[in-house]
Write an enzyme that holds these catalytic residues in place. Sequence first.
Site, PDB file in Angstrom:
ATOM      1  N   LYS A 132       0.830  -1.212   0.000  1.00  0.00           N
ATOM      2  CA  LYS A 132       0.000   0.000   0.000  1.00  0.00           C
ATOM      3  C   LYS A 132       0.866   1.265   0.000  1.00  0.00           C
ATOM      4  CE  LYS A 132      -3.634  -2.423  -0.410  1.00  0.00           C
ATOM      5  NZ  LYS A 132      -4.571  -3.089   0.474  1.00  0.00           N
TER       6      LYS A 132
HETATM    7  C1  LIG Z   1      -5.553  -4.187   0.799  1.00  0.00           C
HETATM    8  C2  LIG Z   1      -7.013  -3.966   0.873  1.00  0.00           C
HETATM    9  C3  LIG Z   1      -7.767  -4.270   2.011  1.00  0.00           C
HETATM   10  C4  LIG Z   1      -7.221  -5.072   3.159  1.00  0.00           C
HETATM   11  O1  LIG Z   1      -6.127  -4.513   3.772  1.00  0.00           O
HETATM   12  P1  LIG Z   1      -5.350  -5.392   4.886  1.00  0.00           P
HETATM   13  O2  LIG Z   1      -4.565  -4.341   5.623  1.00  0.00           O
HETATM   14  O3  LIG Z   1      -4.461  -6.335   4.119  1.00  0.00           O
HETATM   15  O4  LIG Z   1      -6.338  -6.069   5.710  1.00  0.00           O
HETATM   16  C5  LIG Z   1      -9.091  -3.901   2.067  1.00  0.00           C
HETATM   17  N1  LIG Z   1      -9.682  -3.285   1.026  1.00  0.00           N
HETATM   18  C6  LIG Z   1      -9.007  -3.016  -0.120  1.00  0.00           C
HETATM   19  C7  LIG Z   1      -9.731  -2.321  -1.216  1.00  0.00           C
HETATM   20  C8  LIG Z   1      -7.671  -3.364  -0.241  1.00  0.00           C
HETATM   21  O5  LIG Z   1      -7.018  -3.131  -1.376  1.00  0.00           O
END
Ligand SMILES: *Cc1c(COP(=O)(O)O)cnc(C)c1O
Length: 383
Positions: free
Chosen positions: A185
Amino acid sequence: MSDFLPFALPDIGEEEIAEVLDSLRSGWLTTGPKTKRFEQEFAAFIGGNVEAVAVNSATAGLHLALEAIGIGPGDEVITTTHTFTSTAEVVRYLGADPVLVDIDPLTLNIDPAAVERAITPRTRAIIPVHFSGLSCDMDSIFALARKHGLKVVEDAAHALPATCHGKLIGSLNSDATVYSFYATKTITTGEGGMVVTASPEIAARCRTMRLHGISRDAFDRYTSKKPAWFYEVVAPGFKYNMTDIAASIGLHQIKKAWQFQARRQEMAQYYDKALERLPVLLPPKAPAGDTHAWHLYVLRLEPSAKVKRDHFIELMAERGIGCSVHFIPLHLHPYWRDRYALKPEDFPCAQEIYGRSVSLPLFTKMTEADQQKVIDAVRGILT
Ligand SMILES: *Cc1c(COP(=O)(O)O)cnc(C)c1O
């Protein structure tokens, strides 16, 4: 394959490494002073008097936010099929039903008209997902929420930092906004997430439920004047707290969030210029004056393109480049498809876009030469 360019890599500096070592040496590994500071700095970054509650993933944060607004068995929560399974699975954790709707083909975000058509007497909330880091049409979402008495929890896993009418996502009028610090991210803590809310009640409930439903966390017990051994369990909570090791990374990543965004935006603009004459649809842009977080750079191959998407990704891999697809829409996954009898025809836009979409590498550690390699490969394959 040492010169393989991966789809994504984190951008970790010496400051993050030193801070992690400092935590390891300090003896305080779990939720403690650094998590508290990370929460304060994250809330200050978002602004607008919000509180921030650090958790061990966005999935955990979405679960806590929905629990805090009272979602339970029999309720329906509307979200987009064009997302990661987290967004919908947390609704199931609470015994409620996600109602998936189609996207707007221009923005790839949840279509407010489809949301309105999906509202029933059981609907309690909407989860807009700011896909790739472009804000959803929040005016329409909030208007629907007001009209029908619904809560709004934003999935902002892609949207740090992004704005809507000049205001940072996280400081709008929703009940809660949830960020992800997964390794790919826009900022990372390895694994981690943050719930941001302007509601002291929602923040307090999330704090209690992220740690077993206990009224005081370990750091509070360690530092408070009340006896350290005493706590009360007020609900059957979860184990979703962030460690200080993770917060050590986050403390430095949040300081770089705007710098990272500027670099991602520059790279996205460079891709746009280099690829505009090819048989592809370029990603949608933020309205003038607004910020796109550019978590993802998603191309859509035109039907006239020489190769189809799956073959395109194979050819990119042969040239040493990792690509990805965001997302395999939820309605195609066996669990969601079978449980709710979902058909591709019910999601014509998401279905069509899924077949043509490919996410190119876009991360701040990429060099100009890395990006040129991607551009040359895309041109080589499509011309
Ligand atoms: C990555 C992601 C999540 C989940 O994030 P985590 O921190 O891995 O639980 C939720 N929603 C979207 C749209 C994502 O891309």
